[in-house]
Design a protein around this motif. Structure first.
Motif, PDB file in Angstrom:
ATOM      1  N   ARG A 226     -37.981 -36.419  13.951  1.00 28.64           N
ATOM      2  CA  ARG A 226     -38.261 -35.825  12.635  1.00 28.64           C
ATOM      3  C   ARG A 226     -37.030 -35.086  12.100  1.00 28.64           C
ATOM      4  O   ARG A 226     -36.737 -35.148  10.901  1.00 28.64           O
ATOM      5  CB  ARG A 226     -39.448 -34.864  12.752  1.00 28.64           C
ATOM      6  CG  ARG A 226     -39.930 -34.290  11.425  1.00 28.64           C
ATOM      7  CD  ARG A 226     -41.266 -33.558  11.609  1.00 28.64           C
ATOM      8  NE  ARG A 226     -41.748 -33.023  10.344  1.00 28.64           N
ATOM      9  CZ  ARG A 226     -41.449 -31.803   9.895  1.00 28.64           C
ATOM     10  NH1 ARG A 226     -40.693 -31.004  10.639  1.00 28.64           N
ATOM     11  NH2 ARG A 226     -41.923 -31.386   8.736  1.00 28.64           N
ATOM     12  N   ALA A 227     -36.315 -34.400  12.980  1.00 30.20           N
ATOM     13  CA  ALA A 227     -35.114 -33.687  12.548  1.00 30.20           C
ATOM     14  C   ALA A 227     -34.055 -34.657  12.048  1.00 30.20           C
ATOM     15  O   ALA A 227     -33.381 -34.408  11.041  1.00 30.20           O
ATOM     16  CB  ALA A 227     -34.565 -32.852  13.704  1.00 30.20           C
ATOM     17  N   MET A 228     -33.921 -35.792  12.737  1.00 28.44           N
ATOM     18  CA  MET A 228     -32.944 -36.790  12.318  1.00 28.44           C
ATOM     19  C   MET A 228     -33.300 -37.394  10.965  1.00 28.44           C
ATOM     20  O   MET A 228     -32.442 -37.546  10.087  1.00 28.44           O
ATOM     21  CB  MET A 228     -32.837 -37.907  13.358  1.00 28.44           C
ATOM     22  CG  MET A 228     -32.063 -37.543  14.607  1.00 28.44           C
ATOM     23  SD  MET A 228     -31.818 -38.984  15.702  1.00 28.44           S
ATOM     24  CE  MET A 228     -30.708 -39.974  14.694  1.00 28.44           C
ATOM     25  N   ILE A 229     -34.575 -37.711  10.792  1.00 30.00           N
ATOM     26  CA  ILE A 229     -35.002 -38.339   9.537  1.00 30.00           C
ATOM     27  C   ILE A 229     -34.861 -37.375   8.368  1.00 30.00           C
ATOM     28  O   ILE A 229     -34.387 -37.750   7.288  1.00 30.00           O
ATOM     29  CB  ILE A 229     -36.462 -38.837   9.661  1.00 30.00           C
ATOM     30  CG1 ILE A 229     -36.572 -39.903  10.755  1.00 30.00           C
ATOM     31  CG2 ILE A 229     -36.946 -39.392   8.330  1.00 30.00           C
ATOM     32  CD1 ILE A 229     -35.701 -41.107  10.547  1.00 30.00           C
ATOM     33  N   LEU A 230     -35.278 -36.117   8.570  1.00 26.43           N
ATOM     34  CA  LEU A 230     -35.159 -35.126   7.491  1.00 26.43           C
ATOM     35  C   LEU A 230     -33.700 -34.876   7.132  1.00 26.43           C
ATOM     36  O   LEU A 230     -33.351 -34.750   5.955  1.00 26.43           O
ATOM     37  CB  LEU A 230     -35.832 -33.811   7.904  1.00 26.43           C
ATOM     38  CG  LEU A 230     -37.364 -33.821   7.918  1.00 26.43           C
ATOM     39  CD1 LEU A 230     -37.905 -32.501   8.445  1.00 26.43           C
ATOM     40  CD2 LEU A 230     -37.908 -34.091   6.508  1.00 26.43           C
ATOM     41  N   THR A 231     -32.851 -34.826   8.133  1.00 27.40           N
ATOM     42  CA  THR A 231     -31.419 -34.651   7.875  1.00 27.40           C
ATOM     43  C   THR A 231     -30.858 -35.835   7.101  1.00 27.40           C
ATOM     44  O   THR A 231     -30.101 -35.668   6.131  1.00 27.40           O
ATOM     45  CB  THR A 231     -30.655 -34.493   9.198  1.00 27.40           C
ATOM     46  OG1 THR A 231     -31.143 -33.346   9.896  1.00 27.40           O
ATOM     47  CG2 THR A 231     -29.165 -34.321   8.948  1.00 27.40           C
ATOM     48  N   GLY A 232     -31.235 -37.035   7.513  1.00 30.56           N
ATOM     49  CA  GLY A 232     -30.766 -38.226   6.819  1.00 30.56           C
ATOM     50  C   GLY A 232     -31.266 -38.298   5.390  1.00 30.56           C
ATOM     51  O   GLY A 232     -30.512 -38.660   4.480  1.00 30.56           O
ATOM     52  N   PHE A 233     -32.529 -37.929   5.179  1.00 29.30           N
ATOM     53  CA  PHE A 233     -33.083 -37.972   3.819  1.00 29.30           C
ATOM     54  C   PHE A 233     -32.409 -36.945   2.920  1.00 29.30           C
ATOM     55  O   PHE A 233     -32.080 -37.242   1.760  1.00 29.30           O
ATOM     56  CB  PHE A 233     -34.593 -37.715   3.865  1.00 29.30           C
ATOM     57  CG  PHE A 233     -35.241 -37.759   2.505  1.00 29.30           C
ATOM     58  CD1 PHE A 233     -35.482 -38.965   1.878  1.00 29.30           C
ATOM     59  CD2 PHE A 233     -35.589 -36.588   1.848  1.00 29.30           C
ATOM     60  CE1 PHE A 233     -36.061 -39.012   0.613  1.00 29.30           C
ATOM     61  CE2 PHE A 233     -36.173 -36.623   0.597  1.00 29.30           C
ATOM     62  CZ  PHE A 233     -36.407 -37.835  -0.023  1.00 29.30           C
ATOM     63  N   ALA A 234     -32.191 -35.739   3.454  1.00 28.53           N
ATOM     64  CA  ALA A 234     -31.493 -34.722   2.668  1.00 28.53           C
ATOM     65  C   ALA A 234     -30.081 -35.175   2.327  1.00 28.53           C
ATOM     66  O   ALA A 234     -29.597 -34.974   1.202  1.00 28.53           O
ATOM     67  CB  ALA A 234     -31.455 -33.402   3.442  1.00 28.53           C
ATOM     68  N   GLY A 235     -29.423 -35.814   3.293  1.00 31.52           N
ATOM     69  CA  GLY A 235     -28.091 -36.340   3.030  1.00 31.52           C
ATOM     70  C   GLY A 235     -28.106 -37.446   1.991  1.00 31.52           C
ATOM     71  O   GLY A 235     -27.193 -37.549   1.169  1.00 31.52           O
ATOM     72  N   LEU A 236     -29.142 -38.268   2.011  1.00 31.65           N
ATOM     73  CA  LEU A 236     -29.281 -39.345   1.020  1.00 31.65           C
ATOM     74  C   LEU A 236     -29.387 -38.780  -0.394  1.00 31.65           C
ATOM     75  O   LEU A 236     -28.663 -39.192  -1.299  1.00 31.65           O
ATOM     76  CB  LEU A 236     -30.501 -40.202   1.348  1.00 31.65           C
ATOM     77  CG  LEU A 236     -30.800 -41.412   0.464  1.00 31.65           C
ATOM     78  CD1 LEU A 236     -31.578 -42.458   1.260  1.00 31.65           C
ATOM     79  CD2 LEU A 236     -31.623 -41.024  -0.764  1.00 31.65           C
ATOM     80  N   VAL A 237     -30.294 -37.825  -0.571  1.00 33.09           N
ATOM     81  CA  VAL A 237     -30.513 -37.262  -1.910  1.00 33.09           C
ATOM     82  C   VAL A 237     -29.278 -36.506  -2.400  1.00 33.09           C
ATOM     83  O   VAL A 237     -28.799 -36.711  -3.524  1.00 33.09           O
ATOM     84  CB  VAL A 237     -31.740 -36.334  -1.903  1.00 33.09           C
ATOM     85  CG1 VAL A 237     -31.901 -35.659  -3.265  1.00 33.09           C
ATOM     86  CG2 VAL A 237     -32.997 -37.118  -1.544  1.00 33.09           C
ATOM     87  N   ALA A 238     -28.756 -35.622  -1.542  1.00 31.98           N
ATOM     88  CA  ALA A 238     -27.595 -34.830  -1.940  1.00 31.98           C
ATOM     89  C   ALA A 238     -26.381 -35.711  -2.191  1.00 31.98           C
ATOM     90  O   ALA A 238     -25.641 -35.516  -3.164  1.00 31.98           O
ATOM     91  CB  ALA A 238     -27.278 -33.799  -0.850  1.00 31.98           C
ATOM     92  N   GLY A 239     -26.172 -36.702  -1.320  1.00 34.09           N
ATOM     93  CA  GLY A 239     -25.017 -37.576  -1.471  1.00 34.09           C
ATOM     94  C   GLY A 239     -25.089 -38.450  -2.709  1.00 34.09           C
ATOM     95  O   GLY A 239     -24.089 -38.641  -3.399  1.00 34.09           O
ATOM     96  N   ALA A 240     -26.280 -38.989  -3.001  1.00 33.94           N
ATOM     97  CA  ALA A 240     -26.429 -39.831  -4.189  1.00 33.94           C
ATOM     98  C   ALA A 240     -26.155 -39.033  -5.463  1.00 33.94           C
ATOM     99  O   ALA A 240     -25.464 -39.505  -6.374  1.00 33.94           O
ATOM    100  CB  ALA A 240     -27.833 -40.436  -4.233  1.00 33.94           C
ATOM    101  N   CYS A 241     -26.675 -37.823  -5.512  1.00 30.35           N
ATOM    102  CA  CYS A 241     -26.428 -36.954  -6.681  1.00 30.35           C
ATOM    103  C   CYS A 241     -24.947 -36.609  -6.792  1.00 30.35           C
ATOM    104  O   CYS A 241     -24.352 -36.663  -7.882  1.00 30.35           O
ATOM    105  CB  CYS A 241     -27.249 -35.677  -6.573  1.00 30.35           C
ATOM    106  SG  CYS A 241     -29.036 -35.924  -6.699  1.00 30.35           S
TER     107      CYS A 241
END
Length: 201
Positions: free
Chosen positions: A59-74
């Motif tokens: 769960r920690a890995m997925i949440l980190t990856g998702f946060a990175g996805l959103v922040a990085g795309a923006c």
């Protein structure tokens, strides 16, 4: 009676159109898309590998990856928009100073900030989804890290090939460059995070 084979000879106009195709027009959005895809793939995978170095919780890995996805795309979209807007302002000012240029044909070659921003953001998301999906269904921690590395490796080669093919550049060189860069980013992030985590946590 033998069937007559129709050999169609390309017209001079067709040859001229193919030879004179301006690859720089394609390069305006291709550069943003390739950069966004590789950045999304490498940065999110590296974030997930870094977290995976000190935490076994999926769960920690997925949440980190998702946060990175959103922040990085923006970040990529905004960065590309600002960068290409500045480039557009410079080129428009240059055109205004040169009265002899045919402005109608030149305007087609001007960079488009919105196209670059959209291409960068969408490509970043597509790249980031690779490690996210690879890790989402693996329970075992070590297997999960291995699957992420394997999936990212394949995606790096594919993205390198696509970029080289569309940009008419050497394929082997492009694939090798993005592959080594991606491996280095994941290795450095994993190693340093594990070092810091083992000494401070």
């Amino acid at each position: 009676m033998a069937q007559q084979t129709d050999f169609t000879i390309p017209s001079p106009e067709t040859k001229s159109a193919e030879e004179n195709f301006d690859h720089s027009q394609r390069g305006q959005w291709l550069r943003a898309a390739v950069l966004g895809a590789n950045d999304g793939l490498v940065s999110v995978a590296s974030l997930m590998m870094g977290v995976g170095a000190v935490k076994h919780d999926v769960r920690a890995m997925i949440l980190t990856g998702f946060a990175g996805l959103v922040a990085g795309a923006c970040s990529m979209a905004i960065g590309e928009y600002v960068s290409v807007s500045s480039q557009l302002d410079i080129e428009v000012s240059h055109l205004k100073r040169i009265e002899t240029i045919n402005k109608e044909s030149e305007n087609e070659r001007l960079p488009n900030p919105m196209t670059a921003a959209a291409a960068s953001a969408v490509a970043f998301i597509l790249g980031a989804l690779v490690p996210l999906l690879a890790a989402s269904f693996i329970v075992d921690h070590k297997v999960r890290l291995g699957v992420v590395v394997a999936a990212v490796t394949v995606a790096l080669v594919v993205f390198g090939w696509i970029g080289a093919f569309l940009g008419r550049t050497p394929i082997a060189k492009s694939c090798f460059r993005v592959l080594v860069g991606g491996w280095m980013a994941m290795t450095i992030t994993f190693g340093l995070t594990k070092l810091v985590g083992s000494t401070t946590l």
